[in-house]
Design a protein around this motif. Structure first.
Motif, PDB file in Angstrom:
ATOM      1  N   TYR A  37      35.214  43.478  42.786  1.00 38.85           N
ATOM      2  CA  TYR A  37      35.467  44.449  43.598  1.00 38.85           C
ATOM      3  C   TYR A  37      35.955  45.662  42.743  1.00 38.85           C
ATOM      4  O   TYR A  37      34.812  47.336  42.073  1.00 38.85           O
ATOM      5  N   ASP A  38      36.729  45.429  41.201  1.00 36.42           N
ATOM      6  CA  ASP A  38      37.069  46.066  40.094  1.00 36.42           C
ATOM      7  C   ASP A  38      37.139  46.248  38.955  1.00 36.42           C
ATOM      8  O   ASP A  38      37.123  45.051  39.221  1.00 36.42           O
ATOM      9  N   ASN A  42      31.299  44.447  37.655  1.00 34.25           N
ATOM     10  CA  ASN A  42      31.956  44.616  38.968  1.00 34.25           C
ATOM     11  C   ASN A  42      32.211  46.317  40.039  1.00 34.25           C
ATOM     12  O   ASN A  42      30.865  47.005  39.529  1.00 34.25           O
ATOM     13  N   TRP A 102      30.422  45.394  49.618  1.00 29.13           N
ATOM     14  CA  TRP A 102      31.981  45.990  49.948  1.00 29.13           C
ATOM     15  C   TRP A 102      31.874  46.822  49.950  1.00 29.13           C
ATOM     16  O   TRP A 102      31.329  47.641  49.781  1.00 29.13           O
ATOM     17  N   THR A 130      38.380  51.029  49.235  1.00 29.17           N
ATOM     18  CA  THR A 130      38.754  50.136  49.624  1.00 29.17           C
ATOM     19  C   THR A 130      40.517  51.109  49.256  1.00 29.17           C
ATOM     20  O   THR A 130      40.131  51.829  48.223  1.00 29.17           O
ATOM     21  N   ARG A 140      44.517  47.740  47.891  1.00 30.54           N
ATOM     22  CA  ARG A 140      44.360  47.448  46.810  1.00 30.54           C
ATOM     23  C   ARG A 140      45.152  47.335  45.689  1.00 30.54           C
ATOM     24  O   ARG A 140      45.946  46.149  44.430  1.00 30.54           O
ATOM     25  N   ALA A 199      40.689  43.906  48.895  1.00 29.50           N
ATOM     26  CA  ALA A 199      39.465  45.102  49.204  1.00 29.50           C
ATOM     27  C   ALA A 199      38.616  44.467  49.807  1.00 29.50           C
ATOM     28  O   ALA A 199      39.148  43.230  50.485  1.00 29.50           O
ATOM     29  N   PHE A 217      35.281  44.274  52.969  1.00 30.23           N
ATOM     30  CA  PHE A 217      34.330  44.573  52.958  1.00 30.23           C
ATOM     31  C   PHE A 217      33.549  44.178  53.898  1.00 30.23           C
ATOM     32  O   PHE A 217      34.139  43.903  55.054  1.00 30.23           O
ATOM     33  N   ALA A 265      40.273  40.852  45.866  1.00 32.23           N
ATOM     34  CA  ALA A 265      38.935  42.291  44.938  1.00 32.23           C
ATOM     35  C   ALA A 265      38.290  40.970  43.904  1.00 32.23           C
ATOM     36  O   ALA A 265      37.384  41.545  43.582  1.00 32.23           O
TER      37      ALA A 265
END
Length: 185
Positions: A90-91, A106, A140, A143, A148, A153, A155, A170
């Motif tokens: 995610y991040d 990410n 994704w 979020t 988070r 996260a 999706f 995540a």
């Protein structure tokens, strides 16, 4: 330095976008391609981002017009989550937390590099009113901070005739999960 495509590449992209616009008129019945093209030509940095969306498999198309801001809104409209943006967590925080088997990138950093933002749940659900997307993949979505902060996260995908929004760690990533973005021009 602004990211800008060479003129020839701009023309190729505009032709692709116009063809997609005409092929999928139900996504934007009240919009006029000539006005959209003029707006795109006046914003070459947005053309660069649209080209990145295209190159990574997003098949961007106009899905709305915001009269208050005088902006056209493009979404990734590929049938499945864009191929060039899959297998990502995610991040950056999630990526850093992985000790082994890290993905190459990410979703949030990739979106920023492209110059787009990932769809939120409302936008994702709106996209699904324009057709059926992510019937075999998932994407994704933005979020909320409270989720988070706890390591999760969100999706979403389309299965069994419905849009489903799920949660996952995540830091997880799958070959069939990418992200969809949007761009305002």
């Amino acid at each position: 330095m602004k990211k800008q495509l060479p003129i020839e590449q701009q023309q190729v992209l505009l032709k692709i976008l116009k063809t997609r616009f005409e092929k999928n008129i139900s996504r934007h019945q009240a919009l006029d391609w000539a006005k959209i093209q003029a707006k795109l030509e006046a914003n070459p940095e947005k053309l660069w981002s649209l080209d990145e969306m295209e190159t990574t498999g997003g098949e961007p198309d106009v899905v709305d017009y915001d009269a208050q801001t005088d902006e056209y809104i493009f979404f990734d409209c590929s049938a499945e989550s864009p191929k060039g943006r899959r297998s990502v967590c995610y991040d950056a925080k999630a990526l850093a937390s992985r000790k082994e088997y890290k993905p190459a990138n990410n979703a949030l950093d990739m979106a920023e590099e492209i110059g787009i933002k990932i769809l939120n749940e409302q936008q994702y659900r709106y996209l699904q009113t324009l057709g059926h997307f992510d019937a075999k993949t998932s994407s994704w979505i933005e979020t909320p901070d409270n989720i988070r902060k706890l390591g999760g996260a969100l999706f979403a995908d389309y299965r069994y005739g419905n849009v489903f929004v799920y949660h996952n760690g995540a830091e997880s990533y799958y070959a069939s999960r990418g992200f969809r973005g949007f761009l305002r021009v």
